[in-house]
Design an enzyme around this catalytic site. Sequence first.
Site, short mmCIF file in Angstrom:
data_model
loop_
_atom_site.label_atom_id
_atom_site.label_comp_id
_atom_site.label_asym_id
_atom_site.label_seq_id
_atom_site.Cartn_x
_atom_site.Cartn_y
_atom_site.Cartn_z
N TYR A 112 -11.15 4.48 14.78
CA TYR A 112 -10.21 4.92 13.68
C TYR A 112 -10.09 6.30 13.82
CZ TYR A 112 -8.21 5.44 8.96
OH TYR A 112 -7.14 5.54 8.01
N GLY A 121 0.90 -1.20 -0.07
CA GLY A 121 -0.15 0.00 0.28
C GLY A 121 0.95 1.22 -0.06
N ILE A 122 0.35 2.16 0.77
CA ILE A 122 1.11 3.70 0.83
C ILE A 122 2.38 3.46 1.34
CG2 ILE A 122 0.81 5.83 2.06
CD1 ILE A 122 -2.15 5.33 1.74
N THR A 140 -6.09 1.32 -2.13
CA THR A 140 -5.31 0.19 -1.79
C THR A 140 -6.17 -0.85 -1.00
OG1 THR A 140 -5.35 1.17 0.51
CG2 THR A 140 -3.75 2.06 -0.71
N ASP A 168 7.55 -3.80 9.24
CA ASP A 168 6.21 -4.33 9.30
C ASP A 168 6.10 -5.47 10.32
OD1 ASP A 168 3.32 -5.26 8.38
OD2 ASP A 168 4.04 -3.71 6.41
P1 NAD Z 1 -2.50 -1.25 4.03
O1 NAD Z 1 -3.43 -1.96 4.96
O2 NAD Z 1 -2.48 -1.41 2.58
O3 NAD Z 1 -1.07 -1.20 4.72
C1 NAD Z 1 -1.14 -0.94 6.21
C2 NAD Z 1 0.44 -1.81 6.63
O4 NAD Z 1 0.44 -1.40 7.99
C3 NAD Z 1 0.33 -3.26 6.32
O5 NAD Z 1 1.41 -3.77 5.58
C4 NAD Z 1 0.28 -3.85 7.62
O6 NAD Z 1 0.79 -4.89 7.88
C5 NAD Z 1 1.17 -2.88 8.47
N1 NAD Z 1 0.57 -2.87 9.88
C6 NAD Z 1 -0.65 -3.09 10.56
N2 NAD Z 1 -0.51 -3.17 11.85
C7 NAD Z 1 0.94 -3.15 11.90
C8 NAD Z 1 1.62 -3.40 13.24
N3 NAD Z 1 0.87 -3.51 14.33
N4 NAD Z 1 2.71 -3.26 13.15
C9 NAD Z 1 3.58 -3.06 12.06
N5 NAD Z 1 2.79 -2.83 11.05
C10 NAD Z 1 1.49 -2.97 10.99
O7 NAD Z 1 -3.08 0.06 4.26
P2 NAD Z 1 -2.80 1.76 3.50
O8 NAD Z 1 -4.07 1.93 2.85
O9 NAD Z 1 -1.59 1.39 2.77
O10 NAD Z 1 -2.66 2.87 4.67
C11 NAD Z 1 -1.51 3.14 5.29
C12 NAD Z 1 -1.89 4.41 6.18
O11 NAD Z 1 -2.44 5.29 5.56
C13 NAD Z 1 -2.55 3.98 7.41
O12 NAD Z 1 -2.12 4.58 8.60
C14 NAD Z 1 -4.18 4.35 7.13
O13 NAD Z 1 -4.78 4.48 8.21
C15 NAD Z 1 -3.74 5.66 6.28
N6 NAD Z 1 -4.96 6.05 5.49
C16 NAD Z 1 -5.08 5.36 4.26
C17 NAD Z 1 -6.25 5.69 3.48
C18 NAD Z 1 -6.62 4.88 2.12
O14 NAD Z 1 -7.41 5.50 1.57
N7 NAD Z 1 -5.79 3.95 1.73
C19 NAD Z 1 -7.14 6.87 3.82
C20 NAD Z 1 -6.59 7.38 4.94
C21 NAD Z 1 -5.59 7.13 5.71
#
Ligand code: NAD
Length: 478
Positions: A384, A250-251, A419, A270
Amino acid sequence: MSDFLVDLGQNATARQIVRTLGLPIPMPQKLRRAKGPWEARPLQDQDVLVSASHGGELQDAIATALASAGANPWIVGEPAEAAAYVGPGEAYGRPPTTLARGEVSDDVSPHAILFDATDMRTPAELRALYDLFHGWLPRLRRCGRVLILGRPPVGARTPAAAAAAAALSGFARSVAKEVGAKGATAQAIYVERGADDRLAPLLTFLLSERSAFISGQIFHVGRAVKVTDAPKPVLPLEGKVALVTGAARGIGKATARLLAAEGAHVVVLDRPEDDGPASQTAREIGGSVLLVDVSAEDAPETIASALAESHGGVDIVVHNAGVTRDKTLAKMSPQQWDLTVGVNLSAVVAMTEALLDGPFRDGGRIVCLSSIAGIAGNFGQTNYAASKAGIIGYVEALAPSVAKRGITVNAIAPGFIETRLTDAIPPINREVIRRMSNLSQGGLPQDIAEVVTFLASPGSVGVTGSVIRVCGGNYVGA
Ligand code: NAD
């Protein structure tokens, strides 16, 4: 994750049919995004129209930024108002062209229109915005940029000047809504007096293709943070060590890639069960892998020791790891509450404290992932949204206390980004949310990664304690 309407909008015949039939279907403009690492001339040969109320206090800073980025300045005003552009224009082979106020030339379709309102003193002077944009806004190119620059309303010399300065934000936000269908964006930048020399990197970033999904935002450039490194137009992160949490996908993965492309050694963190994708990301970018659950009690100590021992310290920390456990409050289990607040907020606070007391180097950069849910709230996301609003409070409180060490701390609030996290949203809801923004589409992980990379660079020293929404101008309802 492909967006049907963005793909269809690429087809000229389909666009024409929708227009002719007057169908209420948004045909989003495919956004132009940067490919490859930072370049010395990111605005090469782009026509940028500039005007100012009176003289404009930022003309020298704008002139140097445009010329060094390779842009052609078109000055709307008296020939004397182009004076600031002559010197930098000669140095970089970009002489200014002057156009009279009220004259709209069919020969120019500007990539960007800038208005310097720094010396605006009364609301009546806002009329200059109308006079410039009324004629020129229709000539703005697809995926173009509008930037309105002013001094912060707080601290303005008179209440009337504060009113005029504050008006700029409403103007910029509304322009962003009017140009969104073209894939174009508009923002306002408030530059504190004494911080003019910190504007150029932000200006260049916002005019470039790297800011594609930022729309309708208000930026602040200040002078609180001590400068430790000079801005670098290429390979800005050379020699830096960066930690990205949640970087297996993801991001986080996109961020790790871009930071590495700009010269950083990236530590891909991770959870232990994500060893496979985390190691693969680290291999792809020549980084290192660190497998830790950030919410474990000993995580701060483990991470701080690993960074000190294996890398001699850390310069950039991106708190990206995040989880959602959506339920209405009545149906939410205590575990779902604890996990979400624990990973998204408590772990960020605990880890940052351990790093600042340990291996975090002066001149460093901290970037935290918040969310527009933390600004507006969201149904079924009390846990959240609380965690993401907490991030905003943390960043705002921490920034002044580390400014003397040359450290900046900022939050990014993504909107809808394509994502795994948003793939989990039911298809109909997903389609509706995608269209609820100025740009009528979702963003890509790259869009967030570009902003993180800018905030991680030395040139972002003027930006701290900020929350930058990267949401295409999402209608957040807040
Ligand atoms: P994703 O689920 O694709 O990736 C998140 C990553 O965090 C995963 O690889 C996961 O294994 C890791 N992770 C989770 N818990 C963990 C832990 N306890 N220890 C270590 N690693 C851990 O999510 P994403 O969409 O890439 O989001 C990334 C960030 O952006 C997050 O903080 C999310 O809240 C924020 N965000 C995303 C969006 C969106 O639209 N995708 C919108 C707003 C905010």
